[in-house]
Design an enzyme around this catalytic site. Sequence first.
Site, PDB file in Angstrom:
ATOM      1  N   GLY A  48       1.031  -1.522  -0.034  1.00  0.00           N
ATOM      2  CA  GLY A  48       0.136   0.248   0.177  1.00  0.00           C
ATOM      3  C   GLY A  48       1.107   1.564   0.257  1.00  0.00           C
ATOM      4  O   GLY A  48       2.270   1.246   0.596  1.00  0.00           O
ATOM      5  N   GLN A  53       2.719  10.481   1.502  1.00  0.00           N
ATOM      6  CA  GLN A  53       4.163   9.532   1.765  1.00  0.00           C
ATOM      7  C   GLN A  53       5.269   9.436   0.623  1.00  0.00           C
ATOM      8  O   GLN A  53       6.641   9.038   0.489  1.00  0.00           O
ATOM      9  CB  GLN A  53       3.902   7.467   1.624  1.00  0.00           C
ATOM     10  CG  GLN A  53       3.432   7.510   3.007  1.00  0.00           C
ATOM     11  CD  GLN A  53       3.482   6.234   2.669  1.00  0.00           C
ATOM     12  OE1 GLN A  53       2.626   4.827   2.116  1.00  0.00           O
ATOM     13  NE2 GLN A  53       3.632   4.984   3.008  1.00  0.00           N
ATOM     14  N   CYS A 106       5.449  -0.950   7.389  1.00  0.00           N
ATOM     15  CA  CYS A 106       5.216   0.796   6.524  1.00  0.00           C
ATOM     16  C   CYS A 106       6.263   1.733   5.764  1.00  0.00           C
ATOM     17  O   CYS A 106       7.210   1.605   6.169  1.00  0.00           O
ATOM     18  CB  CYS A 106       5.196   2.080   7.130  1.00  0.00           C
ATOM     19  SG  CYS A 106       4.051   4.126   6.690  1.00  0.00           S
ATOM     20  N   LEU A 107       6.146   1.376   4.115  1.00  0.00           N
ATOM     21  CA  LEU A 107       7.615   2.329   3.671  1.00  0.00           C
ATOM     22  C   LEU A 107       7.888   3.743   4.107  1.00  0.00           C
ATOM     23  O   LEU A 107       9.351   3.489   3.920  1.00  0.00           O
ATOM     24  CB  LEU A 107       7.181   2.367   2.502  1.00  0.00           C
ATOM     25  CG  LEU A 107       6.959   0.850   1.498  1.00  0.00           C
ATOM     26  CD1 LEU A 107       6.214   1.405   0.085  1.00  0.00           C
ATOM     27  CD2 LEU A 107       7.573  -0.116   1.035  1.00  0.00           C
ATOM     28  N   HIS A 148      -5.188   1.604   7.691  1.00  0.00           N
ATOM     29  CA  HIS A 148      -3.419   1.819   7.835  1.00  0.00           C
ATOM     30  C   HIS A 148      -2.745   3.012   6.386  1.00  0.00           C
ATOM     31  O   HIS A 148      -2.901   3.892   6.819  1.00  0.00           O
ATOM     32  CB  HIS A 148      -2.478   0.258   7.592  1.00  0.00           C
ATOM     33  CG  HIS A 148      -1.222   1.357   7.279  1.00  0.00           C
ATOM     34  ND1 HIS A 148       0.235   0.589   8.202  1.00  0.00           N
ATOM     35  CD2 HIS A 148      -0.659   1.692   6.422  1.00  0.00           C
ATOM     36  CE1 HIS A 148       0.977   1.587   7.324  1.00  0.00           C
ATOM     37  NE2 HIS A 148       0.662   1.892   7.258  1.00  0.00           N
ATOM     38  N   GLU A 149      -3.876   2.969   4.989  1.00  0.00           N
ATOM     39  CA  GLU A 149      -3.582   4.449   4.370  1.00  0.00           C
ATOM     40  C   GLU A 149      -4.120   5.311   4.308  1.00  0.00           C
ATOM     41  O   GLU A 149      -3.744   5.614   4.172  1.00  0.00           O
ATOM     42  CB  GLU A 149      -3.828   2.999   3.064  1.00  0.00           C
ATOM     43  CG  GLU A 149      -3.049   2.204   2.473  1.00  0.00           C
ATOM     44  CD  GLU A 149      -1.189   2.364   2.274  1.00  0.00           C
ATOM     45  OE1 GLU A 149      -1.089   3.541   2.398  1.00  0.00           O
ATOM     46  OE2 GLU A 149      -0.187   1.557   3.484  1.00  0.00           O
ATOM     47  N   HIS A 152      -2.745   7.883   6.836  1.00  0.00           N
ATOM     48  CA  HIS A 152      -1.773   8.469   6.145  1.00  0.00           C
ATOM     49  C   HIS A 152      -2.499   9.939   5.916  1.00  0.00           C
ATOM     50  O   HIS A 152      -1.532  10.816   5.854  1.00  0.00           O
ATOM     51  CB  HIS A 152      -1.378   7.741   5.213  1.00  0.00           C
ATOM     52  CG  HIS A 152       0.148   6.795   5.678  1.00  0.00           C
ATOM     53  ND1 HIS A 152       1.048   7.637   5.780  1.00  0.00           N
ATOM     54  CD2 HIS A 152      -0.241   5.953   4.868  1.00  0.00           C
ATOM     55  CE1 HIS A 152       2.188   6.405   6.711  1.00  0.00           C
ATOM     56  NE2 HIS A 152       1.380   5.344   6.036  1.00  0.00           N
TER      57      HIS A 152
HETATM   58 CO    CO Z   1       2.168   3.207   5.569  1.00  0.00          CO
END
Ligand code: CO
Length: 180
Positions: A48, A53, A106-107, A148-149, A152
């Site tokens: 994701g 991000q 998470c990236l 989660h997304e 963000h």
């Molecule tokens: Co993330």
Amino acid sequence: MKLEVLHFPNPFLRKKAEKYEISSIDREKLRQFIRDMQETMYSSNGVGLAAPQVGVSKSLFIIDLDQKVERDEDGGIISHQAGNLMVFINPVILSGEGSIKSEEGCLSVPGVYEDVKRFKKVEVTYFDENLEECRIVAEDMMAIAIQHENDHLDGKLFIDLLPTVKKTVIKNKFLKGKTL
Ligand code: CO
């Protein structure tokens, strides 16, 4: 084009994303952005990715839970096949129920994997990549990814959901520039 992924504690990750004005979206620009997001997510080995991000404060994220990745013994990627890419524009989580705990990463917080509790099931509205209005009920992994997304877009990270002590340890390590 692969985009640069911002890492915690970059303050941009704390900004609330702006909603798209659906009626006046530049579709060609949107298509290109989604392509770039896809390339960035797939090459970073993520499931994701949310626009903030990559430094874009817009209400959009993508999820693909069905990728097929073949690796060599050192973990290097031999082949990658896209699965079912879902694009969420202006998502709204209408309701959530049940609870599920699973390990998240998470990236934007590289190297950190921790158990987080989320709703097991969520109902969400959004516009897809064709700007069609959609409404789905997602469960388990898809519900977790959406939450989660979506966080963000509100300037939240999964580590915010951890106990204070754990969060402080992670924060200090990142502030010192150490990798975990
Ligand atoms: Co993330």
